[in-house]
Design an enzyme around this catalytic site. Structure first.
Site, PDB file in Angstrom:
ATOM      1  N   ILE A 166       0.830  -1.206   0.000  1.00 53.54           N
ATOM      2  CA  ILE A 166       0.000   0.000   0.000  1.00 53.54           C
ATOM      3  C   ILE A 166       0.866   1.257   0.000  1.00 53.54           C
ATOM      4  O   ILE A 166       0.592   2.216  -0.729  1.00 53.54           O
ATOM      5  CB  ILE A 166      -0.991  -0.023   1.185  1.00 53.54           C
ATOM      6  CG1 ILE A 166      -1.973  -1.195   1.007  1.00 53.54           C
ATOM      7  CG2 ILE A 166      -1.744   1.299   1.293  1.00 53.54           C
ATOM      8  CD1 ILE A 166      -2.860  -1.468   2.203  1.00 53.54           C
ATOM      9  N   GLN A 188      14.203  -2.504   6.038  1.00 54.75           N
ATOM     10  CA  GLN A 188      15.338  -2.477   5.114  1.00 54.75           C
ATOM     11  C   GLN A 188      14.929  -1.750   3.835  1.00 54.75           C
ATOM     12  O   GLN A 188      13.737  -1.639   3.556  1.00 54.75           O
ATOM     13  CB  GLN A 188      15.858  -3.893   4.792  1.00 54.75           C
ATOM     14  CG  GLN A 188      14.908  -4.758   3.981  1.00 54.75           C
ATOM     15  CD  GLN A 188      13.992  -5.588   4.867  1.00 54.75           C
ATOM     16  OE1 GLN A 188      14.424  -6.200   5.832  1.00 54.75           O
ATOM     17  NE2 GLN A 188      12.696  -5.599   4.548  1.00 54.75           N
ATOM     18  N   PRO A 189      15.937  -1.261   3.059  1.00 55.66           N
ATOM     19  CA  PRO A 189      15.610  -0.578   1.814  1.00 55.66           C
ATOM     20  C   PRO A 189      14.858  -1.513   0.866  1.00 55.66           C
ATOM     21  O   PRO A 189      15.049  -2.731   0.904  1.00 55.66           O
ATOM     22  CB  PRO A 189      16.976  -0.218   1.213  1.00 55.66           C
ATOM     23  CG  PRO A 189      17.979  -0.490   2.253  1.00 55.66           C
ATOM     24  CD  PRO A 189      17.376  -1.345   3.306  1.00 55.66           C
ATOM     25  N   HIS A 294     -12.609   4.149   8.915  1.00 54.82           N
ATOM     26  CA  HIS A 294     -11.917   2.947   8.415  1.00 54.82           C
ATOM     27  C   HIS A 294     -12.525   2.447   7.094  1.00 54.82           C
ATOM     28  O   HIS A 294     -13.048   1.332   7.014  1.00 54.82           O
ATOM     29  CB  HIS A 294     -11.934   1.826   9.479  1.00 54.82           C
ATOM     30  CG  HIS A 294     -10.854   0.803   9.287  1.00 54.82           C
ATOM     31  ND1 HIS A 294     -10.255   0.126  10.335  1.00 54.82           N
ATOM     32  CD2 HIS A 294     -10.243   0.344   8.167  1.00 54.82           C
ATOM     33  CE1 HIS A 294      -9.347  -0.716   9.860  1.00 54.82           C
ATOM     34  NE2 HIS A 294      -9.317  -0.597   8.534  1.00 54.82           N
ATOM     35  N   SER A 297     -10.514   0.329   2.170  1.00 51.80           N
ATOM     36  CA  SER A 297     -10.757  -0.644   1.094  1.00 51.80           C
ATOM     37  C   SER A 297     -12.207  -0.641   0.620  1.00 51.80           C
ATOM     38  O   SER A 297     -12.619  -1.526  -0.130  1.00 51.80           O
ATOM     39  CB  SER A 297     -10.379  -2.045   1.577  1.00 51.80           C
ATOM     40  OG  SER A 297     -11.188  -2.429   2.677  1.00 51.80           O
TER      41      SER A 297
HETATM   42  P1  NDP Z   1       2.694  -4.838   3.648  1.00 53.34           P
HETATM   43  O1  NDP Z   1       3.092  -5.948   4.543  1.00 53.34           O
HETATM   44  O2  NDP Z   1       2.960  -4.940   2.195  1.00 53.34           O
HETATM   45  O3  NDP Z   1       3.308  -3.467   4.150  1.00 53.34           O
HETATM   46  C1  NDP Z   1       3.580  -3.181   5.476  1.00 53.34           C
HETATM   47  C2  NDP Z   1       4.888  -2.466   5.528  1.00 53.34           C
HETATM   48  O4  NDP Z   1       5.152  -2.048   6.859  1.00 53.34           O
HETATM   49  C3  NDP Z   1       6.054  -3.349   5.091  1.00 53.34           C
HETATM   50  O5  NDP Z   1       6.758  -2.693   4.094  1.00 53.34           O
HETATM   51  C4  NDP Z   1       6.866  -3.486   6.360  1.00 53.34           C
HETATM   52  O6  NDP Z   1       8.235  -3.568   6.103  1.00 53.34           O
HETATM   53  C5  NDP Z   1       6.521  -2.183   7.043  1.00 53.34           C
HETATM   54  N1  NDP Z   1       6.937  -2.185   8.436  1.00 53.34           N
HETATM   55  C6  NDP Z   1       6.895  -3.186   9.335  1.00 53.34           C
HETATM   56  N2  NDP Z   1       7.448  -2.803  10.475  1.00 53.34           N
HETATM   57  C7  NDP Z   1       7.867  -1.543  10.298  1.00 53.34           C
HETATM   58  C8  NDP Z   1       8.535  -0.601  11.113  1.00 53.34           C
HETATM   59  N3  NDP Z   1       8.894  -0.917  12.358  1.00 53.34           N
HETATM   60  N4  NDP Z   1       8.809   0.628  10.599  1.00 53.34           N
HETATM   61  C9  NDP Z   1       8.461   0.935   9.343  1.00 53.34           C
HETATM   62  N5  NDP Z   1       7.840   0.073   8.522  1.00 53.34           N
HETATM   63  C10 NDP Z   1       7.549  -1.148   8.996  1.00 53.34           C
HETATM   64  O7  NDP Z   1       1.133  -4.634   3.911  1.00 53.34           O
HETATM   65  P2  NDP Z   1       0.110  -3.739   3.081  1.00 53.34           P
HETATM   66  O8  NDP Z   1       0.807  -2.587   2.470  1.00 53.34           O
HETATM   67  O9  NDP Z   1      -0.715  -4.604   2.230  1.00 53.34           O
HETATM   68  O10 NDP Z   1      -0.819  -3.211   4.286  1.00 53.34           O
HETATM   69  C11 NDP Z   1      -0.255  -2.413   5.304  1.00 53.34           C
HETATM   70  C12 NDP Z   1      -1.229  -2.194   6.428  1.00 53.34           C
HETATM   71  O11 NDP Z   1      -2.239  -1.301   6.033  1.00 53.34           O
HETATM   72  C13 NDP Z   1      -2.000  -3.425   6.888  1.00 53.34           C
HETATM   73  O12 NDP Z   1      -1.224  -4.174   7.795  1.00 53.34           O
HETATM   74  C14 NDP Z   1      -3.215  -2.826   7.527  1.00 53.34           C
HETATM   75  O13 NDP Z   1      -2.960  -2.631   8.903  1.00 53.34           O
HETATM   76  C15 NDP Z   1      -3.377  -1.497   6.855  1.00 53.34           C
HETATM   77  N6  NDP Z   1      -4.557  -1.426   5.995  1.00 53.34           N
HETATM   78  C16 NDP Z   1      -5.513  -0.486   6.266  1.00 53.34           C
HETATM   79  C17 NDP Z   1      -6.606  -0.343   5.445  1.00 53.34           C
HETATM   80  C18 NDP Z   1      -7.635   0.680   5.734  1.00 53.34           C
HETATM   81  O14 NDP Z   1      -8.789   0.433   5.449  1.00 53.34           O
HETATM   82  N7  NDP Z   1      -7.295   1.828   6.264  1.00 53.34           N
HETATM   83  C19 NDP Z   1      -6.801  -1.189   4.271  1.00 53.34           C
HETATM   84  C20 NDP Z   1      -5.741  -2.140   4.073  1.00 53.34           C
HETATM   85  C21 NDP Z   1      -4.670  -2.240   4.916  1.00 53.34           C
HETATM   86  P3  NDP Z   1       8.906  -4.989   5.706  1.00 53.34           P
HETATM   87  O15 NDP Z   1       8.581  -5.178   4.272  1.00 53.34           O
HETATM   88  O16 NDP Z   1      10.334  -4.773   5.962  1.00 53.34           O
HETATM   89  O17 NDP Z   1       8.289  -6.019   6.594  1.00 53.34           O
HETATM   90  C1  DGY Z   2      -7.374  -4.447   6.125  1.00 46.35           C
HETATM   91  O1  DGY Z   2      -7.662  -5.203   5.193  1.00 46.35           O
HETATM   92  O2  DGY Z   2      -6.476  -4.693   6.934  1.00 46.35           O
HETATM   93  C2  DGY Z   2      -8.110  -3.158   6.230  1.00 46.35           C
HETATM   94  O3  DGY Z   2      -7.928  -2.500   7.392  1.00 46.35           O
HETATM   95  C3  DGY Z   2      -9.534  -3.229   5.820  1.00 46.35           C
HETATM   96  O4  DGY Z   2      -9.612  -3.547   4.485  1.00 46.35           O
END
Ligand code: NDP
Ligand code: DGY
Length: 329
Positions: A166, A188-189, A294, A297
């Protein structure tokens, strides 16, 4: 024979979910479905009762799946499929210990959530909810040079905390607005960051230098309460804070203090603690805080596809085959 054995697989669904998924479960002919047939969360006692003896569980992010629920389910439970990409509501250690598989919904909601994040960012920095309110309440007297001015993306520095699926999709969408520098942090990068000319920087640098701080990381013990007094204290007074990850990444008391004292310019939140945020919460008294319920999605098609994927993950878990999207434990 086979059919009748399979028919006995009990599946508990903690909420009404979009019909796309229900259809798949029903058509599979292998589930004895038990649904908490409501648009409201299942009460804890009903959840504990409903999962008893279940082979499969379909849950939502509002259901806390911990040792108590797993014990209530008992040894039949093979698979948990959550209608979400976030899995902070699942006690992963306990689930792993019991050999239960987990399905979730990555990728299919990335575009919708990134889009909503951009909408929230623009609404916040250009003060759209305030403007709409002024039109309705008669506050719009005439065109005034400094009335309802905000901050724009053109020439700005954007910092993304957590450049995952995301986070990257958000960065891709923001770049064409004329963003000058795109900073990101994480463990990590990321090679994918090249595509958006992303600069991997320490968190401290990102917080100090960004005009827009966007939180899109997952909620983990490391990110819980990450955005606190110290964090907001480093942000520019003109900077905007956006969170579409999970509410618990933010210390809301500290955010309130930062917003009301003018330490930061504004905040846009799609996620809070708790959810729903009580209507008398202090954050809701602030004009420079935009709170959404919230809905990251929440497009019809995305929720339909999430429902489908959740059902297909569950069925794969029940039959012991490969899931479309399994969470690697
Ligand atoms: P991803 O796992 O692809 O992305 C999460 C990212 O967070 C990864 O790049 C991860 O890094 C990073 N991360 C983990 N720990 C840390 C840290 N300590 N500092 C900085 N970055 C960190 O998941 P998505 O992008 O698919 O989703 C992300 C989050 O968005 C979900 O977990 C959910 O909570 C939220 N979400 C909210 C929605 C809404 O309706 N508002 C809808 C969908 C999702 P690394 O790759 O190194 O692990
Ligand atoms: C998720 O999927 O984690 C969101 O917060 C809702 O879509």
């Amino acid at each position: 024979y086979k059919m009748s054995t399979q028919q006995t697989l009990k599946v508990f669904v903690t909420r009404r979910i979009p019909q796309e998924g229900m259809q798949i479960l029903q058509n599979s002919g292998m589930c004895n479905l038990s649904v908490w047939d409501s648009d409201e969360p299942v009460p804890r006692a009903e959840l504990l009762q409903g999962v008893a003896g279940a082979h499969g569980l379909i849950c939502l992010l509002s259901d806390k799946i911990d040792a108590e629920v797993l014990d209530a389910a008992g040894p039949n439970l093979k698979v948990i499929s959550t209608l979400s990409v976030g899995f902070d509501h699942l006690a992963i250690d306990e689930i792993k210990k019991r050999g239960i598989r987990v399905g979730y919904t990555p990728d299919v909601l990335t575009d919708a959530t990134a889009e909503l994040t951009v909408a929230l960012l623009l609404a916040t920095c250009r003060r759209l909810p305030e403007g709409v309110e002024e039109v309705k309440n008669g506050g719009w007297s005439t065109w005034k040079p400094l009335w309802l001015c905000g901050y724009g993306l053109s020439g700005s520095t954007v910092g993304v905390i957590g450049l995952g699926r995301i986070g990257l999709a958000i960065a891709r969408r923001l770049k064409p607005f004329g963003v000058k520098r795109l900073l990101y942090t994480g463990r990590q990068p990321k090679p994918q960051a090249q595509e958006i000319d992303g600069e991997y920087v320490p968190l401290d640098t990102l917080v100090r230098e960004s005009d827009f701080v966007v939180v899109s990381c997952s909620l983990t013990p490391d990110t819980q309460g990450l955005c606190d007094k110290t964090f907001f204290g480093k942000m520019k007074k003109t900077a905007i804070f956006i969170n579409t990850s999970r509410g618990a990444v933010v210390n809301q008391e500290d955010l309130f203090e930062a917003l009301s004292s003018g330490q930061i310019a504004a905040a846009g939140l799609d996620v809070t603690t708790p959810e729903p945020l009580p209507t008398d919460h202090p954050l809701l008294t602030l004009k420079n805080c935009v709170v959404l319920p919230h809905i990251g999605s929440a497009t019809y098609s995305t929720r339909g596809v999430m429902s489908e994927l959740t059902a297909n993950n569950l069925l794969a878990g029940l039959t012991g085959s490969e899931m479309p999207t399994e969470l690697k434990l």
